[in-house]
Write a protein that holds these residues in place. Structure first.
Motif, PDB file in Angstrom:
ATOM      1  N   ARG A  12      42.601  30.958  47.846  1.00 37.25           N
ATOM      2  CA  ARG A  12      43.563  32.007  48.149  1.00 37.25           C
ATOM      3  C   ARG A  12      44.002  32.723  46.878  1.00 37.25           C
ATOM      4  O   ARG A  12      44.114  33.956  46.861  1.00 37.25           O
ATOM      5  CB  ARG A  12      44.777  31.421  48.864  1.00 37.25           C
ATOM      6  CG  ARG A  12      45.847  32.455  49.203  1.00 37.25           C
ATOM      7  CD  ARG A  12      47.014  31.830  49.932  1.00 37.25           C
ATOM      8  NE  ARG A  12      46.593  31.269  51.218  1.00 37.25           N
ATOM      9  CZ  ARG A  12      47.424  30.673  52.058  1.00 37.25           C
ATOM     10  NH1 ARG A  12      48.720  30.553  51.734  1.00 37.25           N
ATOM     11  NH2 ARG A  12      46.977  30.192  53.201  1.00 37.25           N
ATOM     12  N   ALA A  13      44.219  31.967  45.789  1.00 38.32           N
ATOM     13  CA  ALA A  13      44.622  32.584  44.530  1.00 38.32           C
ATOM     14  C   ALA A  13      43.507  33.473  43.972  1.00 38.32           C
ATOM     15  O   ALA A  13      43.763  34.568  43.459  1.00 38.32           O
ATOM     16  CB  ALA A  13      45.000  31.505  43.521  1.00 38.32           C
ATOM     17  N   ARG A  14      42.261  33.000  44.077  1.00 38.59           N
ATOM     18  CA  ARG A  14      41.142  33.812  43.616  1.00 38.59           C
ATOM     19  C   ARG A  14      41.005  35.083  44.446  1.00 38.59           C
ATOM     20  O   ARG A  14      40.673  36.152  43.926  1.00 38.59           O
ATOM     21  CB  ARG A  14      39.847  33.000  43.659  1.00 38.59           C
ATOM     22  CG  ARG A  14      39.777  31.891  42.613  1.00 38.59           C
ATOM     23  CD  ARG A  14      38.349  31.415  42.418  1.00 38.59           C
ATOM     24  NE  ARG A  14      37.801  30.857  43.642  1.00 38.59           N
ATOM     25  CZ  ARG A  14      37.869  29.577  43.978  1.00 38.59           C
ATOM     26  NH1 ARG A  14      38.480  28.713  43.173  1.00 38.59           N
ATOM     27  NH2 ARG A  14      37.342  29.137  45.115  1.00 38.59           N
ATOM     28  N   LEU A  15      41.266  34.963  45.746  1.00 40.64           N
ATOM     29  CA  LEU A  15      41.185  36.136  46.618  1.00 40.64           C
ATOM     30  C   LEU A  15      42.230  37.170  46.236  1.00 40.64           C
ATOM     31  O   LEU A  15      41.932  38.370  46.152  1.00 40.64           O
ATOM     32  CB  LEU A  15      41.352  35.704  48.075  1.00 40.64           C
ATOM     33  CG  LEU A  15      41.315  36.829  49.117  1.00 40.64           C
ATOM     34  CD1 LEU A  15      39.957  37.519  49.088  1.00 40.64           C
ATOM     35  CD2 LEU A  15      41.613  36.274  50.509  1.00 40.64           C
ATOM     36  N   PHE A  16      43.475  36.709  46.000  1.00 40.59           N
ATOM     37  CA  PHE A  16      44.531  37.633  45.591  1.00 40.59           C
ATOM     38  C   PHE A  16      44.214  38.263  44.241  1.00 40.59           C
ATOM     39  O   PHE A  16      44.485  39.443  43.995  1.00 40.59           O
ATOM     40  CB  PHE A  16      45.879  36.900  45.537  1.00 40.59           C
ATOM     41  CG  PHE A  16      46.543  36.772  46.873  1.00 40.59           C
ATOM     42  CD1 PHE A  16      46.986  37.893  47.555  1.00 40.59           C
ATOM     43  CD2 PHE A  16      46.710  35.528  47.453  1.00 40.59           C
ATOM     44  CE1 PHE A  16      47.604  37.781  48.803  1.00 40.59           C
ATOM     45  CE2 PHE A  16      47.322  35.394  48.697  1.00 40.59           C
ATOM     46  CZ  PHE A  16      47.766  36.531  49.369  1.00 40.59           C
ATOM     47  N   TYR A  17      43.621  37.467  43.353  1.00 41.61           N
ATOM     48  CA  TYR A  17      43.264  37.981  42.027  1.00 41.61           C
ATOM     49  C   TYR A  17      42.210  39.084  42.136  1.00 41.61           C
ATOM     50  O   TYR A  17      42.333  40.156  41.537  1.00 41.61           O
ATOM     51  CB  TYR A  17      42.757  36.847  41.142  1.00 41.61           C
ATOM     52  CG  TYR A  17      42.238  37.300  39.796  1.00 41.61           C
ATOM     53  CD1 TYR A  17      43.112  37.644  38.771  1.00 41.61           C
ATOM     54  CD2 TYR A  17      40.862  37.396  39.566  1.00 41.61           C
ATOM     55  CE1 TYR A  17      42.628  38.075  37.548  1.00 41.61           C
ATOM     56  CE2 TYR A  17      40.371  37.814  38.349  1.00 41.61           C
ATOM     57  CZ  TYR A  17      41.262  38.151  37.336  1.00 41.61           C
ATOM     58  OH  TYR A  17      40.784  38.578  36.128  1.00 41.61           O
ATOM     59  N   MET A  18      41.159  38.826  42.902  1.00 44.54           N
ATOM     60  CA  MET A  18      40.103  39.819  43.061  1.00 44.54           C
ATOM     61  C   MET A  18      40.625  41.071  43.755  1.00 44.54           C
ATOM     62  O   MET A  18      40.232  42.191  43.424  1.00 44.54           O
ATOM     63  CB  MET A  18      38.935  39.217  43.860  1.00 44.54           C
ATOM     64  CG  MET A  18      38.230  38.066  43.150  1.00 44.54           C
ATOM     65  SD  MET A  18      37.589  38.556  41.527  1.00 44.54           S
ATOM     66  CE  MET A  18      36.401  39.808  42.009  1.00 44.54           C
ATOM     67  N   ALA A  22      40.610  44.779  42.125  1.00 42.58           N
ATOM     68  CA  ALA A  22      40.007  45.916  42.839  1.00 42.58           C
ATOM     69  C   ALA A  22      41.005  47.053  43.014  1.00 42.58           C
ATOM     70  O   ALA A  22      40.653  48.233  42.867  1.00 42.58           O
ATOM     71  CB  ALA A  22      39.481  45.450  44.195  1.00 42.58           C
ATOM     72  N   LEU A  23      42.258  46.730  43.295  1.00 43.43           N
ATOM     73  CA  LEU A  23      43.286  47.758  43.474  1.00 43.43           C
ATOM     74  C   LEU A  23      43.560  48.497  42.174  1.00 43.43           C
ATOM     75  O   LEU A  23      43.632  49.736  42.144  1.00 43.43           O
ATOM     76  CB  LEU A  23      44.571  47.118  44.010  1.00 43.43           C
ATOM     77  CG  LEU A  23      45.758  48.077  44.214  1.00 43.43           C
ATOM     78  CD1 LEU A  23      45.401  49.144  45.231  1.00 43.43           C
ATOM     79  CD2 LEU A  23      47.000  47.289  44.636  1.00 43.43           C
ATOM     80  N   VAL A  24      43.708  47.747  41.082  1.00 43.82           N
ATOM     81  CA  VAL A  24      43.949  48.376  39.784  1.00 43.82           C
ATOM     82  C   VAL A  24      42.769  49.245  39.368  1.00 43.82           C
ATOM     83  O   VAL A  24      42.938  50.360  38.853  1.00 43.82           O
ATOM     84  CB  VAL A  24      44.239  47.298  38.715  1.00 43.82           C
ATOM     85  CG1 VAL A  24      44.296  47.916  37.319  1.00 43.82           C
ATOM     86  CG2 VAL A  24      45.553  46.591  39.023  1.00 43.82           C
ATOM     87  N   LEU A  25      41.554  48.740  39.596  1.00 47.45           N
ATOM     88  CA  LEU A  25      40.355  49.512  39.260  1.00 47.45           C
ATOM     89  C   LEU A  25      40.282  50.794  40.076  1.00 47.45           C
ATOM     90  O   LEU A  25      39.922  51.858  39.550  1.00 47.45           O
ATOM     91  CB  LEU A  25      39.115  48.659  39.509  1.00 47.45           C
ATOM     92  CG  LEU A  25      37.765  49.269  39.103  1.00 47.45           C
ATOM     93  CD1 LEU A  25      37.739  49.521  37.598  1.00 47.45           C
ATOM     94  CD2 LEU A  25      36.622  48.350  39.491  1.00 47.45           C
ATOM     95  N   LEU A  26      40.643  50.721  41.351  1.00 48.11           N
ATOM     96  CA  LEU A  26      40.634  51.910  42.201  1.00 48.11           C
ATOM     97  C   LEU A  26      41.654  52.940  41.710  1.00 48.11           C
ATOM     98  O   LEU A  26      41.350  54.139  41.635  1.00 48.11           O
ATOM     99  CB  LEU A  26      40.926  51.513  43.647  1.00 48.11           C
ATOM    100  CG  LEU A  26      41.026  52.658  44.661  1.00 48.11           C
ATOM    101  CD1 LEU A  26      39.690  53.381  44.775  1.00 48.11           C
ATOM    102  CD2 LEU A  26      41.460  52.129  46.026  1.00 48.11           C
ATOM    103  N   LEU A  27      42.858  52.482  41.388  1.00 50.19           N
ATOM    104  CA  LEU A  27      43.887  53.398  40.902  1.00 50.19           C
ATOM    105  C   LEU A  27      43.491  54.024  39.573  1.00 50.19           C
ATOM    106  O   LEU A  27      43.829  55.176  39.291  1.00 50.19           O
ATOM    107  CB  LEU A  27      45.223  52.657  40.768  1.00 50.19           C
ATOM    108  CG  LEU A  27      45.868  52.175  42.071  1.00 50.19           C
ATOM    109  CD1 LEU A  27      47.126  51.376  41.771  1.00 50.19           C
ATOM    110  CD2 LEU A  27      46.180  53.355  42.981  1.00 50.19           C
ATOM    111  N   TRP A  28      42.775  53.265  38.734  1.00 47.77           N
ATOM    112  CA  TRP A  28      42.356  53.781  37.440  1.00 47.77           C
ATOM    113  C   TRP A  28      41.216  54.792  37.575  1.00 47.77           C
ATOM    114  O   TRP A  28      41.150  55.781  36.851  1.00 47.77           O
ATOM    115  CB  TRP A  28      41.929  52.621  36.543  1.00 47.77           C
ATOM    116  CG  TRP A  28      41.560  53.047  35.158  1.00 47.77           C
ATOM    117  CD1 TRP A  28      42.407  53.413  34.142  1.00 47.77           C
ATOM    118  CD2 TRP A  28      40.237  53.147  34.627  1.00 47.77           C
ATOM    119  NE1 TRP A  28      41.697  53.734  33.012  1.00 47.77           N
ATOM    120  CE2 TRP A  28      40.362  53.592  33.280  1.00 47.77           C
ATOM    121  CE3 TRP A  28      38.965  52.918  35.158  1.00 47.77           C
ATOM    122  CZ2 TRP A  28      39.253  53.784  32.467  1.00 47.77           C
ATOM    123  CZ3 TRP A  28      37.863  53.122  34.337  1.00 47.77           C
ATOM    124  CH2 TRP A  28      38.018  53.551  33.015  1.00 47.77           C
TER     125      TRP A  28
END
Length: 283
Positions: A12-18, A22-28
């Motif tokens: 679950r922690a790895r899923l939240f991390y990924m 992905a969200l930060v990369l999309l915003l960037w």
């Protein structure tokens, strides 16, 4: 007594991390994608306000050709090269010399000199704007290439000296002892012993300095006025019209301006990573 192994993260922690990555990369990447999409659209679509739709007619060749045929970007591009390349070379030479002295020789005031080099990086650019401009005017260098070359060389040498000093300090003392035993002078030691080992650091520093100088906009506006001297960052502002702007041409010019530092990074990526990891860990 012994360090405990780092426990593996839960699924679950790895899923939240990924998901966060992905969200930060999309915003960037979203603004970059918008610029790239705008750069291949026709003027009619831009005037209609179709910024986020897929282009109905691709104008990639027309827009990118217009950057060099309908604007002065070719001249601004050349101006940036004239300013950036000498600045990078001078910074590498000066920071190597000062870093070698500060790393290998202990003399009264060593730490004070080093602190002066490092402390200059913490000064806000706005504080230096008027003094630096007045200095260039008094020297007769305002609105010339030399104004930007001298300033960028002086301003970037502080960070570069910190970087090179740390890198040289991490080199084994046995190398310098062997050089002294062979009767090598300090200059010979620098040229024949230190310089061959500094290629990763020089590559990393060259990329960082090139990017800083090439992307500078603030000092390009403060120290230049005429189009014959302006670099690309200040020249991009000239593409904006008084009443309307061809944003597809501006976007295409922005992509063209970003190509040199990106290309330089990918060509020297291996040396860049090695230089950062070797030269930024020793205090």
């Amino acid at each position: 007594m012994y360090p405990r192994p780092i426990p593996e993260e839960s699924p679950r922690a790895r899923l939240f991390y990924m998901a966060g990555v992905a969200l930060v990369l999309l915003l960037w990447l979203l603004p970059l994608c918008a610029v790239m999409l705008t750069s291949i659209k026709s003027t009619e679509e831009i005037m209609a306000g179709a910024y986020w739709t897929w282009p109905q007619r691709f104008s990639l060749i027309d827009n990118y050709t217009a950057v060099f045929t309908q604007t002065a970007m070719a001249r601004f591009f050349l101006n940036s090269l004239i300013i950036t390349v000498p600045s990078v070379i001078l910074v590498l030479i000066l920071s190597t010399l000062t870093g070698f002295v500060l790393a290998r020789y202990r003399f009264p005031g060593n730490w004070l000199v080093f602190a002066l080099f490092v402390g200059g990086n913490f000064l806000p650019a706005q504080i230096m704007m008027i003094p630096v401009r007045d200095l260039m005017v008094s020297l007769g260098l305002y609105d010339t290439f030399w104004a930007l070359i001298i300033f960028h060389t002086a301003f970037q040498t502080g960070f570069a000296t910190l970087f090179m000093r740390n890198f040289i300090s991490a080199l084994p003392d046995e190398l310098f002892q062997a050089a002294r035993a062979e009767g090598a002078s300090p200059a010979q030691t620098l040229i024949h012993v230190v310089a061959p080992l500094m290629r990763p650091a020089l590559a990393a520093l060259a990329i960082l300095t090139f990017t800083f100088v090439w992307n500078d906009y603030f000092w390009a506006v403060v120290l230049t006025q005429s189009d014959t001297v302006k670099p690309v960052t200040a020249g991009l502002n000239n593409l904006r019209g008084e009443w309307t702007s061809a944003w597809n041409i501006v976007a295409a010019a922005t992509i063209v301006v970003a190509i040199p530092p990106v290309t330089m990074f990918f060509l020297m990526q291996r040396h860049f990573i090695a230089g950062l990891t070797m030269g930024a860990v020793k205090g």
